[in-house]
Design a protein around this motif. Structure first.
Motif, PDB file in Angstrom:
ATOM      1  N   SER A  29      54.018  55.531   6.657  1.00 36.88           N
ATOM      2  CA  SER A  29      54.849  56.640   7.131  1.00 36.88           C
ATOM      3  C   SER A  29      55.981  56.063   7.960  1.00 36.88           C
ATOM      4  O   SER A  29      55.839  55.017   8.591  1.00 36.88           O
ATOM      5  N   LEU A  30      57.114  56.731   7.914  1.00 32.57           N
ATOM      6  CA  LEU A  30      58.280  56.222   8.625  1.00 32.57           C
ATOM      7  C   LEU A  30      58.035  56.291  10.126  1.00 32.57           C
ATOM      8  O   LEU A  30      57.571  57.299  10.633  1.00 32.57           O
ATOM      9  N   PRO A  31      58.357  55.218  10.833  1.00 31.32           N
ATOM     10  CA  PRO A  31      58.167  55.248  12.293  1.00 31.32           C
ATOM     11  C   PRO A  31      59.222  56.141  12.951  1.00 31.32           C
ATOM     12  O   PRO A  31      60.213  56.497  12.318  1.00 31.32           O
ATOM     13  N   GLU A  32      58.973  56.466  14.220  1.00 28.31           N
ATOM     14  CA  GLU A  32      59.894  57.363  14.918  1.00 28.31           C
ATOM     15  C   GLU A  32      61.276  56.747  15.023  1.00 28.31           C
ATOM     16  O   GLU A  32      62.279  57.401  14.786  1.00 28.31           O
ATOM     17  N   THR A  33      61.317  55.450  15.406  1.00 21.29           N
ATOM     18  CA  THR A  33      62.622  54.790  15.557  1.00 21.29           C
ATOM     19  C   THR A  33      62.624  53.509  14.748  1.00 21.29           C
ATOM     20  O   THR A  33      61.586  53.003  14.341  1.00 21.29           O
TER      21      THR A  33
ATOM     22  N   GLN B  87      59.632  54.667  -2.857  1.00 17.92           N
ATOM     23  CA  GLN B  87      60.587  55.752  -2.644  1.00 17.92           C
ATOM     24  C   GLN B  87      60.237  56.500  -1.380  1.00 17.92           C
ATOM     25  O   GLN B  87      59.076  56.544  -0.972  1.00 17.92           O
ATOM     26  N   GLN B  88      61.249  57.110  -0.800  1.00 20.75           N
ATOM     27  CA  GLN B  88      60.998  57.897   0.399  1.00 20.75           C
ATOM     28  C   GLN B  88      60.720  59.338  -0.013  1.00 20.75           C
ATOM     29  O   GLN B  88      61.452  59.910  -0.821  1.00 20.75           O
ATOM     30  N   ALA B  89      59.655  59.901   0.514  1.00 21.22           N
ATOM     31  CA  ALA B  89      59.347  61.307   0.251  1.00 21.22           C
ATOM     32  C   ALA B  89      59.078  61.958   1.593  1.00 21.22           C
ATOM     33  O   ALA B  89      57.988  61.865   2.134  1.00 21.22           O
ATOM     34  N   GLY B  90      60.103  62.605   2.134  1.00 25.05           N
ATOM     35  CA  GLY B  90      59.938  63.221   3.452  1.00 25.05           C
ATOM     36  C   GLY B  90      59.794  62.155   4.515  1.00 25.05           C
ATOM     37  O   GLY B  90      60.619  61.257   4.638  1.00 25.05           O
ATOM     38  N   ARG B  91      58.698  62.193   5.258  1.00 31.86           N
ATOM     39  CA  ARG B  91      58.498  61.231   6.352  1.00 31.86           C
ATOM     40  C   ARG B  91      57.630  60.058   5.939  1.00 31.86           C
ATOM     41  O   ARG B  91      57.227  59.263   6.776  1.00 31.86           O
TER      42      ARG B  91
END
Lengths: 195, 246
Positions: A24-28, A38-42
Protein backbone atom coordinates in the motif's frame (compact mmCIF):
# COMPACT_ATOMS: atom_id res chain seq x y z
CA UNK A 1 26.58 -0.79 0.67
CA UNK A 2 24.74 2.46 -0.10
CA UNK A 3 24.82 5.56 2.02
CA UNK A 4 21.13 5.75 2.84
CA UNK A 5 19.58 2.61 4.28
CA UNK A 6 16.76 1.69 1.91
CA UNK A 7 14.07 -0.27 3.68
CA UNK A 8 13.49 -3.61 1.99
CA UNK A 9 9.79 -3.96 1.29
CA UNK A 10 8.49 -7.19 2.82
CA UNK A 11 6.85 -8.22 -0.46
CA UNK A 12 10.14 -8.90 -2.27
CA UNK A 13 10.38 -12.43 -3.55
CA UNK A 14 6.65 -13.01 -3.17
CA UNK A 15 4.87 -14.92 -5.94
CA UNK A 16 1.87 -12.98 -7.14
CA UNK A 17 -1.04 -13.41 -9.56
CA UNK A 18 -2.85 -10.67 -11.52
CA UNK A 19 -4.95 -8.50 -9.23
CA UNK A 20 -3.05 -9.37 -6.07
CA UNK A 21 -2.11 -6.37 -3.90
CA UNK A 22 1.62 -6.01 -3.37
CA UNK A 23 1.97 -3.00 -1.11
CA UNK A 24 0.00 0.00 0.00
CA UNK A 25 1.21 3.49 -0.74
CA UNK A 26 2.84 5.14 2.27
CA UNK A 27 1.55 8.44 3.60
CA UNK A 28 4.58 10.40 2.40
CA UNK A 29 7.46 9.80 0.05
CA UNK A 30 7.72 8.45 -3.47
CA UNK A 31 7.41 4.88 -4.66
CA UNK A 32 8.89 3.80 -7.98
CA UNK A 33 6.69 1.48 -9.96
CA UNK A 34 8.18 -0.88 -12.53
CA UNK A 35 6.80 -3.33 -15.08
CA UNK A 36 3.95 -5.56 -14.01
CA UNK A 37 2.79 -3.26 -11.19
CA UNK A 38 -0.12 -0.80 -11.34
CA UNK A 39 -1.56 1.66 -8.92
CA UNK A 40 -5.15 1.04 -7.86
CA UNK A 41 -6.30 3.68 -5.43
CA UNK A 42 -4.04 3.61 -2.37
CA UNK A 43 -2.42 0.27 -3.11
CA UNK A 44 -0.12 -1.25 -5.67
CA UNK A 45 -1.36 -4.39 -7.37
CA UNK A 46 0.33 -6.92 -9.60
CA UNK A 47 -0.96 -7.18 -13.16
CA UNK A 48 1.18 -10.17 -14.17
CA UNK A 49 1.88 -13.57 -12.64
CA UNK A 50 5.44 -13.59 -11.37
CA UNK A 51 7.86 -12.78 -8.57
CA UNK A 52 8.08 -9.33 -6.99
CA UNK A 53 11.59 -7.91 -7.40
CA UNK A 54 13.41 -4.69 -6.81
CA UNK A 55 14.79 -3.12 -9.94
CA UNK A 56 17.10 -0.20 -10.73
CA UNK A 57 16.31 2.90 -8.71
CA UNK A 58 14.49 0.92 -6.01
CA UNK A 59 11.51 0.33 -8.24
CA UNK A 60 9.10 -2.52 -7.61
CA UNK A 61 8.42 -4.80 -10.55
CA UNK A 62 7.07 -8.27 -11.24
CA UNK A 63 9.43 -10.69 -13.00
CA UNK A 64 7.70 -13.27 -15.16
CA UNK A 65 8.62 -15.91 -17.73
CA UNK A 66 7.55 -13.98 -20.79
CA UNK A 67 8.41 -15.03 -24.32
CA UNK A 68 7.14 -11.91 -26.10
CA UNK A 69 9.56 -8.99 -25.77
CA UNK A 70 8.29 -5.43 -25.12
CA UNK A 71 11.05 -2.88 -25.95
CA UNK A 72 12.60 -0.94 -23.09
CA UNK A 73 15.05 1.94 -23.22
CA UNK A 74 18.75 1.06 -23.28
CA UNK A 75 18.13 -2.67 -23.52
CA UNK A 76 20.72 -4.53 -25.58
CA UNK A 77 18.92 -6.77 -28.05
CA UNK A 78 19.95 -9.31 -30.64
CA UNK A 79 18.16 -9.00 -33.95
CA UNK A 80 18.58 -11.40 -36.84
CA UNK A 81 22.27 -10.74 -37.26
CA UNK A 82 22.82 -7.58 -35.27
CA UNK A 83 23.58 -6.85 -31.63
CA UNK A 84 22.13 -3.43 -30.93
CA UNK A 85 20.64 -1.14 -28.33
CA UNK A 86 17.10 0.18 -28.01
CA UNK A 87 17.46 3.93 -28.35
CA UNK A 88 13.85 5.06 -28.39
CA UNK A 89 10.98 3.04 -27.03
CA UNK A 90 7.91 5.22 -26.65
CA UNK A 91 4.62 3.43 -26.04
CA UNK A 92 2.98 4.79 -29.15
CA UNK A 93 5.84 4.61 -31.64
CA UNK A 94 7.97 1.95 -33.25
CA UNK A 95 11.18 1.35 -31.29
CA UNK A 96 14.43 2.81 -32.66
CA UNK A 97 17.54 0.67 -32.51
CA UNK A 98 21.15 1.77 -32.67
CA UNK A 99 24.52 0.06 -32.87
CA UNK A 100 26.33 2.61 -30.77
CA UNK A 101 26.35 3.05 -27.02
CA UNK A 102 25.39 6.35 -25.40
CA UNK A 103 28.88 7.75 -25.89
CA UNK A 104 28.80 7.09 -29.61
CA UNK A 105 31.28 4.21 -29.60
CA UNK A 106 30.77 0.75 -31.05
CA UNK A 107 31.22 -1.06 -27.70
CA UNK A 108 30.64 -4.55 -29.02
CA UNK A 109 27.46 -3.73 -30.93
CA UNK A 110 27.15 -4.44 -34.62
CA UNK A 111 26.63 -7.34 -36.98
CA UNK A 112 27.37 -10.84 -35.69
CA UNK A 113 29.04 -13.24 -38.09
CA UNK A 114 28.89 -17.01 -37.88
CA UNK A 115 27.81 -18.79 -34.73
CA UNK A 116 24.23 -19.74 -33.98
CA UNK A 117 21.15 -17.90 -32.79
CA UNK A 118 18.45 -19.30 -30.50
CA UNK A 119 15.65 -18.01 -28.33
CA UNK A 120 15.02 -18.22 -24.60
CA UNK A 121 12.46 -16.54 -22.34
CA UNK A 122 13.09 -12.90 -21.42
CA UNK A 123 13.70 -13.73 -17.76
CA UNK A 124 16.36 -16.33 -18.58
CA UNK A 125 18.03 -13.84 -20.92
CA UNK A 126 18.25 -11.44 -18.01
CA UNK A 127 19.87 -14.15 -15.88
CA UNK A 128 22.40 -14.96 -18.62
CA UNK A 129 23.27 -11.31 -19.12
CA UNK A 130 24.12 -10.88 -15.45
CA UNK A 131 27.05 -13.28 -15.77
CA UNK A 132 26.01 -16.44 -13.94
CA UNK A 133 28.78 -18.62 -12.43
CA UNK A 134 28.28 -21.51 -14.86
CA UNK A 135 29.39 -19.34 -17.78
CA UNK A 136 32.58 -18.43 -15.93
CA UNK A 137 33.17 -22.12 -15.21
CA UNK A 138 32.64 -22.92 -18.88
CA UNK A 139 34.92 -20.10 -19.98
CA UNK A 140 37.82 -21.51 -17.98
CA UNK A 141 37.97 -24.57 -20.24
CA UNK A 142 36.39 -23.48 -23.52
CA UNK A 143 36.79 -20.45 -25.71
CA UNK A 144 33.44 -18.99 -26.79
CA UNK A 145 31.67 -15.74 -27.51
CA UNK A 146 28.16 -14.99 -26.26
CA UNK A 147 25.76 -12.12 -26.98
CA UNK A 148 22.56 -11.99 -24.93
CA UNK A 149 19.61 -9.80 -25.94
CA UNK A 150 16.89 -8.61 -23.57
CA UNK A 151 14.47 -9.70 -26.29
CA UNK A 152 15.26 -13.31 -25.50
CA UNK A 153 17.57 -13.99 -28.45
CA UNK A 154 21.01 -15.41 -27.68
CA UNK A 155 23.92 -15.62 -30.13
CA UNK A 156 26.81 -18.02 -29.49
CA UNK A 157 30.03 -18.61 -31.37
CA UNK A 158 32.76 -21.14 -30.57
CA UNK A 159 35.56 -22.83 -32.54
CA UNK A 160 34.34 -26.15 -33.84
CA UNK A 161 30.72 -27.31 -34.27
CA UNK A 162 30.91 -29.69 -31.28
CA UNK A 163 31.92 -26.89 -28.89
CA UNK A 164 29.30 -24.58 -30.39
CA UNK A 165 26.55 -27.14 -29.86
CA UNK A 166 27.77 -27.75 -26.31
CA UNK A 167 27.75 -24.10 -25.28
CA UNK A 168 24.33 -23.51 -26.88
CA UNK A 169 22.88 -26.56 -25.17
CA UNK A 170 24.24 -25.61 -21.73
CA UNK A 171 23.04 -22.03 -22.03
CA UNK A 172 19.53 -23.25 -22.84
CA UNK A 173 19.45 -25.97 -20.17
CA UNK A 174 20.50 -23.54 -17.45
CA UNK A 175 16.99 -22.10 -17.45
CA UNK A 176 15.65 -25.23 -15.77
CA UNK A 177 18.49 -25.50 -13.24
CA UNK A 178 19.56 -23.35 -10.34
CA UNK A 179 23.06 -21.83 -10.18
CA UNK A 180 24.75 -24.81 -8.49
CA UNK A 181 23.01 -27.28 -10.78
CA UNK A 182 24.13 -25.35 -13.86
CA UNK A 183 27.77 -25.41 -12.73
CA UNK A 184 27.48 -29.15 -12.10
CA UNK A 185 26.01 -29.66 -15.58
CA UNK A 186 28.93 -27.76 -17.07
CA UNK A 187 31.48 -29.88 -15.20
CA UNK A 188 29.72 -33.06 -16.29
CA UNK A 189 29.60 -31.97 -19.94
CA UNK A 190 33.28 -31.00 -19.97
CA UNK A 191 34.33 -34.23 -18.27
CA UNK A 192 32.43 -36.42 -20.73
CA UNK A 193 33.72 -34.37 -23.68
CA UNK A 194 37.35 -34.85 -22.79
CA UNK A 195 36.94 -38.61 -22.73
CA UNK B 1 -35.06 -39.02 -16.67
CA UNK B 2 -34.09 -38.39 -13.08
CA UNK B 3 -31.28 -35.87 -12.74
CA UNK B 4 -31.23 -35.77 -8.95
CA UNK B 5 -32.14 -39.04 -7.24
CA UNK B 6 -33.92 -39.52 -3.93
CA UNK B 7 -30.67 -39.49 -1.96
CA UNK B 8 -29.72 -36.14 -3.52
CA UNK B 9 -27.01 -37.43 -5.86
CA UNK B 10 -26.69 -36.48 -9.52
CA UNK B 11 -26.06 -38.73 -12.49
CA UNK B 12 -22.30 -38.77 -11.92
CA UNK B 13 -22.57 -39.09 -8.16
CA UNK B 14 -21.97 -35.43 -7.34
CA UNK B 15 -23.98 -33.37 -4.89
CA UNK B 16 -25.88 -30.40 -6.32
CA UNK B 17 -23.29 -27.90 -5.14
CA UNK B 18 -20.21 -29.88 -6.16
CA UNK B 19 -18.01 -28.81 -8.99
CA UNK B 20 -16.22 -31.39 -11.17
CA UNK B 21 -12.55 -32.17 -10.78
CA UNK B 22 -10.34 -29.33 -12.02
CA UNK B 23 -7.00 -29.84 -13.74
CA UNK B 24 -4.75 -27.33 -15.46
CA UNK B 25 -1.38 -27.17 -17.16
CA UNK B 26 0.43 -24.08 -18.32
CA UNK B 27 2.91 -23.42 -21.14
CA UNK B 28 1.74 -26.50 -23.03
CA UNK B 29 2.54 -25.06 -26.51
CA UNK B 30 6.12 -24.03 -27.24
CA UNK B 31 5.23 -21.91 -30.27
CA UNK B 32 2.61 -19.71 -28.59
CA UNK B 33 3.50 -16.73 -26.41
CA UNK B 34 1.22 -18.17 -23.76
CA UNK B 35 -0.79 -21.36 -23.53
CA UNK B 36 -2.74 -23.47 -21.07
CA UNK B 37 -4.90 -26.58 -20.90
CA UNK B 38 -7.85 -26.56 -18.54
CA UNK B 39 -10.09 -29.47 -17.58
CA UNK B 40 -13.44 -29.45 -15.76
CA UNK B 41 -14.30 -33.12 -15.33
CA UNK B 42 -14.31 -34.56 -18.84
CA UNK B 43 -14.39 -31.19 -20.57
CA UNK B 44 -10.92 -30.36 -21.81
CA UNK B 45 -9.99 -27.07 -23.43
CA UNK B 46 -6.72 -25.79 -24.89
CA UNK B 47 -6.02 -22.06 -25.14
CA UNK B 48 -3.16 -20.33 -26.95
CA UNK B 49 -2.33 -16.62 -26.86
CA UNK B 50 -0.28 -14.80 -29.49
CA UNK B 51 0.68 -11.27 -28.66
CA UNK B 52 0.77 -8.47 -27.93
CA UNK B 53 1.99 -8.18 -31.50
CA UNK B 54 1.66 -5.79 -34.39
CA UNK B 55 -1.85 -5.67 -35.76
CA UNK B 56 -2.16 -7.75 -38.92
CA UNK B 57 -4.62 -5.30 -40.46
CA UNK B 58 -3.19 -1.77 -40.45
CA UNK B 59 -6.64 -0.27 -40.93
CA UNK B 60 -7.95 -1.94 -37.79
CA UNK B 61 -5.14 -0.69 -35.58
CA UNK B 62 -6.44 1.17 -32.55
CA UNK B 63 -3.99 3.90 -31.55
CA UNK B 64 -5.27 4.12 -27.98
CA UNK B 65 -5.45 0.50 -26.93
CA UNK B 66 -4.84 -3.13 -27.86
CA UNK B 67 -7.33 -5.13 -29.94
CA UNK B 68 -8.37 -8.45 -28.45
CA UNK B 69 -9.58 -11.17 -30.82
CA UNK B 70 -10.68 -14.65 -29.98
CA UNK B 71 -11.31 -17.73 -32.08
CA UNK B 72 -13.20 -20.54 -30.38
CA UNK B 73 -13.57 -23.87 -32.12
CA UNK B 74 -14.51 -27.41 -31.23
CA UNK B 75 -12.30 -30.20 -32.51
CA UNK B 76 -14.07 -32.73 -34.70
CA UNK B 77 -13.23 -35.45 -32.17
CA UNK B 78 -14.43 -33.48 -29.13
CA UNK B 79 -17.99 -34.79 -28.98
CA UNK B 80 -19.37 -38.33 -29.00
CA UNK B 81 -19.74 -38.44 -32.77
CA UNK B 82 -17.00 -37.13 -35.02
CA UNK B 83 -18.48 -34.01 -36.53
CA UNK B 84 -16.60 -31.43 -38.57
CA UNK B 85 -18.03 -28.00 -37.92
CA UNK B 86 -17.53 -25.30 -40.52
CA UNK B 87 -15.76 -22.02 -39.82
CA UNK B 88 -19.06 -20.13 -39.85
CA UNK B 89 -20.61 -22.12 -37.03
CA UNK B 90 -22.93 -19.60 -35.34
CA UNK B 91 -22.50 -20.95 -31.82
CA UNK B 92 -18.73 -20.90 -32.16
CA UNK B 93 -18.82 -17.27 -33.36
CA UNK B 94 -21.07 -16.31 -30.46
CA UNK B 95 -18.80 -18.01 -27.94
CA UNK B 96 -15.74 -16.39 -29.52
CA UNK B 97 -17.27 -12.96 -29.04
CA UNK B 98 -18.31 -13.79 -25.47
CA UNK B 99 -14.78 -14.84 -24.54
CA UNK B 100 -13.20 -11.83 -26.25
CA UNK B 101 -15.59 -9.35 -24.63
CA UNK B 102 -15.18 -10.94 -21.21
CA UNK B 103 -11.40 -10.96 -21.21
CA UNK B 104 -10.98 -7.61 -22.93
CA UNK B 105 -12.54 -5.94 -19.90
CA UNK B 106 -9.86 -7.56 -17.76
CA UNK B 107 -6.81 -6.82 -19.91
CA UNK B 108 -5.06 -3.46 -19.45
CA UNK B 109 -5.46 -2.67 -23.14
CA UNK B 110 -4.54 0.99 -22.75
CA UNK B 111 -0.98 -0.07 -21.84
CA UNK B 112 -0.47 -1.69 -25.25
CA UNK B 113 -1.72 0.60 -28.02
CA UNK B 114 -1.44 -0.38 -31.68
CA UNK B 115 -1.12 -4.05 -30.83
CA UNK B 116 -3.24 -7.11 -31.23
CA UNK B 117 -3.76 -9.96 -28.81
CA UNK B 118 -5.05 -13.18 -30.39
CA UNK B 119 -6.61 -15.87 -28.25
CA UNK B 120 -7.24 -19.27 -29.83
CA UNK B 121 -9.35 -21.70 -27.85
CA UNK B 122 -10.03 -25.22 -28.95
CA UNK B 123 -12.25 -27.72 -27.20
CA UNK B 124 -10.58 -31.11 -27.15
CA UNK B 125 -13.25 -32.93 -25.14
CA UNK B 126 -16.79 -31.59 -24.81
CA UNK B 127 -18.83 -32.60 -21.76
CA UNK B 128 -20.74 -29.44 -20.89
CA UNK B 129 -19.48 -26.11 -19.54
CA UNK B 130 -17.18 -25.43 -22.50
CA UNK B 131 -17.75 -21.70 -22.47
CA UNK B 132 -16.59 -21.38 -18.87
CA UNK B 133 -13.69 -23.79 -19.30
CA UNK B 134 -12.66 -21.73 -22.33
CA UNK B 135 -12.58 -18.51 -20.30
CA UNK B 136 -10.56 -20.16 -17.52
CA UNK B 137 -8.08 -21.63 -20.00
CA UNK B 138 -7.78 -18.32 -21.86
CA UNK B 139 -7.10 -16.47 -18.61
CA UNK B 140 -4.28 -18.88 -17.72
CA UNK B 141 -2.85 -18.55 -21.23
CA UNK B 142 -2.92 -14.74 -20.99
CA UNK B 143 -1.15 -14.89 -17.62
CA UNK B 144 1.41 -17.26 -19.16
CA UNK B 145 2.00 -14.77 -21.98
CA UNK B 146 2.57 -11.95 -19.49
CA UNK B 147 -0.34 -9.85 -20.75
CA UNK B 148 -1.03 -7.26 -18.02
CA UNK B 149 -4.45 -7.80 -16.47
CA UNK B 150 -6.50 -5.94 -13.88
CA UNK B 151 -7.46 -9.01 -11.87
CA UNK B 152 -7.77 -12.77 -11.89
CA UNK B 153 -10.81 -14.22 -13.66
CA UNK B 154 -12.84 -17.35 -12.91
CA UNK B 155 -15.90 -18.70 -14.74
CA UNK B 156 -18.46 -21.34 -13.83
CA UNK B 157 -21.99 -22.28 -14.85
CA UNK B 158 -25.00 -23.55 -12.93
CA UNK B 159 -28.41 -24.87 -13.92
CA UNK B 160 -31.76 -25.93 -12.46
CA UNK B 161 -33.23 -29.42 -12.81
CA UNK B 162 -35.69 -31.48 -10.77
CA UNK B 163 -36.38 -28.49 -8.54
CA UNK B 164 -32.72 -28.17 -7.50
CA UNK B 165 -30.02 -25.74 -8.49
CA UNK B 166 -27.08 -27.74 -9.86
CA UNK B 167 -23.50 -26.52 -10.16
CA UNK B 168 -21.34 -27.20 -13.22
CA UNK B 169 -23.63 -29.15 -15.53
CA UNK B 170 -22.20 -31.91 -17.66
CA UNK B 171 -23.38 -32.75 -21.17
CA UNK B 172 -26.27 -34.98 -20.11
CA UNK B 173 -27.58 -32.47 -17.57
CA UNK B 174 -27.17 -29.71 -20.13
CA UNK B 175 -29.48 -31.61 -22.44
CA UNK B 176 -32.10 -31.94 -19.71
CA UNK B 177 -34.01 -28.90 -20.92
CA UNK B 178 -33.48 -26.82 -17.79
CA UNK B 179 -31.97 -23.32 -17.68
CA UNK B 180 -28.22 -22.75 -17.51
CA UNK B 181 -26.52 -19.55 -16.40
CA UNK B 182 -22.81 -18.99 -17.05
CA UNK B 183 -21.00 -16.48 -14.85
CA UNK B 184 -17.50 -15.02 -15.07
CA UNK B 185 -16.18 -12.99 -12.13
CA UNK B 186 -13.16 -10.87 -11.37
CA UNK B 187 -12.02 -12.55 -8.19
CA UNK B 188 -10.39 -9.69 -6.29
CA UNK B 189 -12.63 -6.86 -7.41
CA UNK B 190 -15.81 -9.01 -7.15
CA UNK B 191 -17.08 -7.66 -10.45
CA UNK B 192 -19.15 -9.63 -12.92
CA UNK B 193 -17.53 -9.82 -16.36
CA UNK B 194 -20.06 -12.10 -17.99
CA UNK B 195 -23.51 -13.38 -17.09
CA UNK B 196 -25.13 -15.32 -19.88
CA UNK B 197 -28.22 -17.46 -20.16
CA UNK B 198 -30.35 -18.62 -23.08
CA UNK B 199 -33.41 -19.78 -21.17
CA UNK B 200 -36.45 -18.49 -19.32
CA UNK B 201 -36.37 -18.65 -15.56
CA UNK B 202 -38.17 -16.98 -12.67
CA UNK B 203 -36.47 -14.36 -10.50
CA UNK B 204 -36.16 -16.68 -7.48
CA UNK B 205 -34.63 -19.47 -9.52
CA UNK B 206 -32.37 -16.99 -11.27
CA UNK B 207 -31.03 -15.62 -7.99
CA UNK B 208 -30.48 -19.09 -6.58
CA UNK B 209 -28.66 -20.27 -9.71
CA UNK B 210 -26.48 -17.17 -10.01
CA UNK B 211 -25.54 -17.44 -6.33
CA UNK B 212 -24.53 -21.07 -6.85
CA UNK B 213 -22.55 -20.22 -10.00
CA UNK B 214 -20.75 -17.43 -8.15
CA UNK B 215 -19.75 -19.87 -5.43
CA UNK B 216 -18.48 -22.16 -8.14
CA UNK B 217 -16.45 -19.28 -9.55
CA UNK B 218 -14.83 -18.77 -6.17
CA UNK B 219 -13.80 -22.43 -6.05
CA UNK B 220 -12.38 -22.18 -9.57
CA UNK B 221 -10.58 -18.96 -8.63
CA UNK B 222 -8.82 -20.69 -5.75
CA UNK B 223 -7.69 -23.47 -8.08
CA UNK B 224 -6.47 -21.05 -10.76
CA UNK B 225 -4.53 -19.10 -8.17
CA UNK B 226 -2.79 -22.27 -6.97
CA UNK B 227 -1.97 -23.21 -10.55
CA UNK B 228 -0.47 -19.81 -11.33
CA UNK B 229 1.58 -19.70 -8.14
CA UNK B 230 2.98 -23.18 -8.82
CA UNK B 231 3.88 -22.10 -12.34
CA UNK B 232 5.63 -19.02 -11.01
CA UNK B 233 7.23 -20.98 -8.17
CA UNK B 234 10.06 -22.44 -10.19
CA UNK B 235 11.06 -19.03 -11.45
CA UNK B 236 11.08 -17.80 -7.87
CA UNK B 237 13.46 -20.54 -6.81
CA UNK B 238 15.91 -19.80 -9.62
CA UNK B 239 15.79 -16.05 -9.04
CA UNK B 240 16.25 -16.19 -5.29
CA UNK B 241 19.21 -18.49 -5.57
CA UNK B 242 20.73 -16.22 -8.22
CA UNK B 243 20.35 -13.29 -5.83
CA UNK B 244 22.09 -15.06 -2.97
CA UNK B 245 25.02 -16.00 -5.22
CA UNK B 246 25.58 -12.36 -6.25
Amino acid sequence: MGVAAVEQPPCLGKCVVPGEPIASLPETGTVRVGGGVQQAGRSLIAVKAGVVQQGPGDSLWVCNRQKRYIPNLNDAVVGDVVFCRVEEAARDLDPVLTCMDTAGKAAGFGPLKGGTLFQVSTSHARTLASGPPFLAALGRSLKFELAVGANGRVWVDAPGPANLALVARLARQAEELDAAGAVAAVKEALASGLR
Amino acid sequence: MEYVNTVGLRLDGRRPNEIRQLRAEMSTLASADGSATFEMGNTKVLAAVYGPREASNRAQTDTSKATVRCEYSMAAFSSGERRRRGKSDRRATETSLAIANTLEQNILTELLPRTQIDIYVQVLQADGGMRCAAINAAFLALADAGVPMRDSVAACAAGYLDGTALLDLNYTEDGGGGPEVAVALQTGLHQVLMLQTDSKLSMEVFEEVVELASNGCRAVAEFLRTTLLAHVGRLSLATSIAKSEA
